[in-house]
Scaffold this active site. Sequence first.
Site, PDB file in Angstrom:
ATOM      1  N   PRO A   2       0.824  -1.186   0.000  1.00  0.00           N
ATOM      2  CA  PRO A   2       0.000   0.000   0.000  1.00  0.00           C
ATOM      3  C   PRO A   2       0.871   1.254   0.000  1.00  0.00           C
ATOM      4  O   PRO A   2       1.758   1.394   0.832  1.00  0.00           O
ATOM      5  CB  PRO A   2      -0.764  -0.123   1.310  1.00  0.00           C
ATOM      6  N   GLU A   3       0.627   2.122  -0.937  1.00  0.00           N
ATOM      7  CA  GLU A   3       1.259   3.442  -0.952  1.00  0.00           C
ATOM      8  C   GLU A   3       0.234   4.450  -0.426  1.00  0.00           C
ATOM      9  O   GLU A   3      -0.800   4.044   0.099  1.00  0.00           O
ATOM     10  CB  GLU A   3       1.722   3.782  -2.379  1.00  0.00           C
ATOM     11  N   ARG A 125       3.886 -11.565   3.766  1.00  0.00           N
ATOM     12  CA  ARG A 125       5.348 -11.578   3.857  1.00  0.00           C
ATOM     13  C   ARG A 125       5.899 -11.188   5.220  1.00  0.00           C
ATOM     14  O   ARG A 125       7.129 -11.150   5.392  1.00  0.00           O
ATOM     15  CB  ARG A 125       5.929 -10.678   2.755  1.00  0.00           C
TER      16      ARG A 125
END
Length: 289
Positions: A2-3, A125
Amino acid sequence: MPELPEVETIKNGLNKLIINKTVASVSYDWPKSFPNSKSDYKSFLIESRVELVRRRAKVLIVNLSSQYSLVIHLKMTGQLVYKDKKTRFGAGHPNRSLIGKLPDKSTRVTVSFDDGSKLFFNDQRKFGWMRLMPTIEIENLDFFKRVGPEPLSDNVNWKVLRDRFKRKKNSSIKASLLDQSVLAGIGNIYADESLWGAKIHPAILVGTLKDKDYQTLYKEIVNVLNLSISLGGSTDKNYIDAEGKKGSYLAFAKVFRKEGLPCPRCGHTIIKTRVANRGTHLCPHCQRR
DNA sequence: CACTTGACCTGTCCGC
DNA sequence: TGCGGACAGGTCAAGT
């Protein structure tokens, strides 16, 4: 990860979904995802009430009535998804496959509220984290002391961008856009998209940019970020918002993940290369070195 | 100092 | 099918 637009979308969703809810319990299965002592979260998370959800750069801050906050970084694959007791995710429900079966094997932290609803922190991750700390100490974190201005703030304009880039004159423009201490919130997708919009090659050194370049680049950054926010962000692989919905910006993207396709501006073939050690998409005709 | 590389993790895809 | 390697939206510590 997410940016900025994705984190903004999650923030807006959480402000509709969890405000004034009281935390009943928390569980986690990967300590690095929830690096807090048991006494801290028992004292300052359990039985506290959610007051406000904020965003700074790509970081979410959940203010609690205990004067503590949850500071959350989703990194590459983090998700924050809310699920209440009564929503049914039966066959045909659009979000069934995304959140119907939560928790799942990627669930790192589960925050349960006293009405039976839950907030799941999923992170394939395991790079992300959810840290509890006194609200007044957040600004003292190294990250927040160094982080640059918000690109969509009223106080920012192309001259601010130019000044922020001053100390980066021997870096590529792409590496500089990704540097959170220069400007907050831009990641790989929106760096490539705004550089295409401004017709600037990602590997160009900052020192060679002219005022005109900064004017165009700043305008493109604002346009690209605002467009993405209006579309709920970008879903490449993992991203979903607090309600489990995907973002649709990538359907409108000009270069990101568009290698081999014609440039929408000039028709030349978009390529993928490597700049600043990141996959980088560009039109070799529009964006000359 | 400024800049680059490796590390943190899991999963997927591609070539052999 | 299996296996190895490259790669994926981010950031930090350690290297040069």
